[in-house]
Design an enzyme around this catalytic site. Sequence first.
Site, PDB file in Angstrom:
ATOM      1  N   ASP A 238     -12.457   6.409  -9.812  1.00  0.00           N
ATOM      2  CA  ASP A 238     -13.876   6.693 -10.021  1.00  0.00           C
ATOM      3  C   ASP A 238     -14.326   6.262 -11.404  1.00  0.00           C
ATOM      4  OD1 ASP A 238     -15.184   8.708  -7.766  1.00  0.00           O
ATOM      5  OD2 ASP A 238     -13.003   8.694  -7.787  1.00  0.00           O
ATOM      6  N   ASN A 248      -9.220   9.652 -10.830  1.00  0.00           N
ATOM      7  CA  ASN A 248      -9.282   9.552  -9.370  1.00  0.00           C
ATOM      8  C   ASN A 248      -9.195  10.954  -8.801  1.00  0.00           C
ATOM      9  OD1 ASN A 248      -9.441   7.832  -6.990  1.00  0.00           O
ATOM     10  ND2 ASN A 248      -7.326   8.398  -6.576  1.00  0.00           N
TER      11      ASN A 248
END
Length: 355
Positions: A238, A248
């Site tokens: 992310d 993540n």
Amino acid sequence: MERASLPPTVAYEAGAVRIVDQRELPHRLVVLELHTCDDVSRAIRDMAIRGAPAIGCAAALGLALAAKAACALPPAESAAAVRKAADLLKAARPTAVNLFWAVDRVLGAIGDRTGPEAANAAEAEAVAMLEEDVRVNHAIGRHGLSVLSPGCAVLTHCNAGALATVGYGTALGVVRAGYEAGVVRHVYADETRPRLQGMQLTAWELSLDGIPVTVIVDGAAAWLMRQRKIDVVIVGADRVASNGDAANKIGTYALAIVARKHNVPFYVAAPTSTIDMNLPSGDDIPIEERSEAEVTHIDRIRLAPEGVHAWNPAFDVTPAELITGLITECGVVAAKPAALAQLHRERSRQHRGRA
């Protein structure tokens, strides 16, 4: 249900944003129509749409809707309305940098324009981002072939597939490319507590494509590696800091530690838009904390004893030293500051050349 019958995760049709409602999967395929920026912001916040690239593209379209709605306002009020909408979208979820990148990119396309000119510029940029996302994901898949060995078994965590993007996927883009090339033999998907994206989304996607997949509980990954049944771990991200640290879904950090212990390569697949060169390290990445009910309840049924609380960080950060490499649309690069800085310079030159 045939894979070809699935709509794009994010689309723009007849002036509305259409998204696959991931809260309903794998049991029902529901497409939501979002007509306002508020609708898009709510869909992101409530996790109807997930995955950093998909969130970014949806937010870009949301801002285009806001610019269209502001057309009738006087110039100063129109510009203020667009800025307010941008702030609303950015506040929806804090960790995925693609959200901020996409909103800022549309704002850049609008520039000093107001009224219909601003709306047209925003819409054109947002729609272009949808097409670009699919191209980028296919490029990630092609470059990811270099990290796969013939007959390999891949372990992944959360969902970084077509549902996390406009189409094809990042980590699952590598898996798809590898399966099409005949080198990926099997995929193991962590269930990914507490939202179960690995079981409900990743396993669903792969099964539709006919790719052999087995779901495991998150705590089984270490034992599976000990049994030498995993050849490579590939996850999405992310946000990646400028030093290579990667945020993540929660549980990724533990997976990286276990992979290092068992000498299993650990790769992060993500577009360059996920790399945040403004953040020195993963310590600076904001980590979203969500409702404890996601942990204590499943399908609104409470499993935890009454009165017991839960801590629910949605993400964790994997240090760069545990990451074998980053698989991007520009190639596989080291998770190191110098490599990321060089990648950023190359991408900046390419963008200036297209401008």
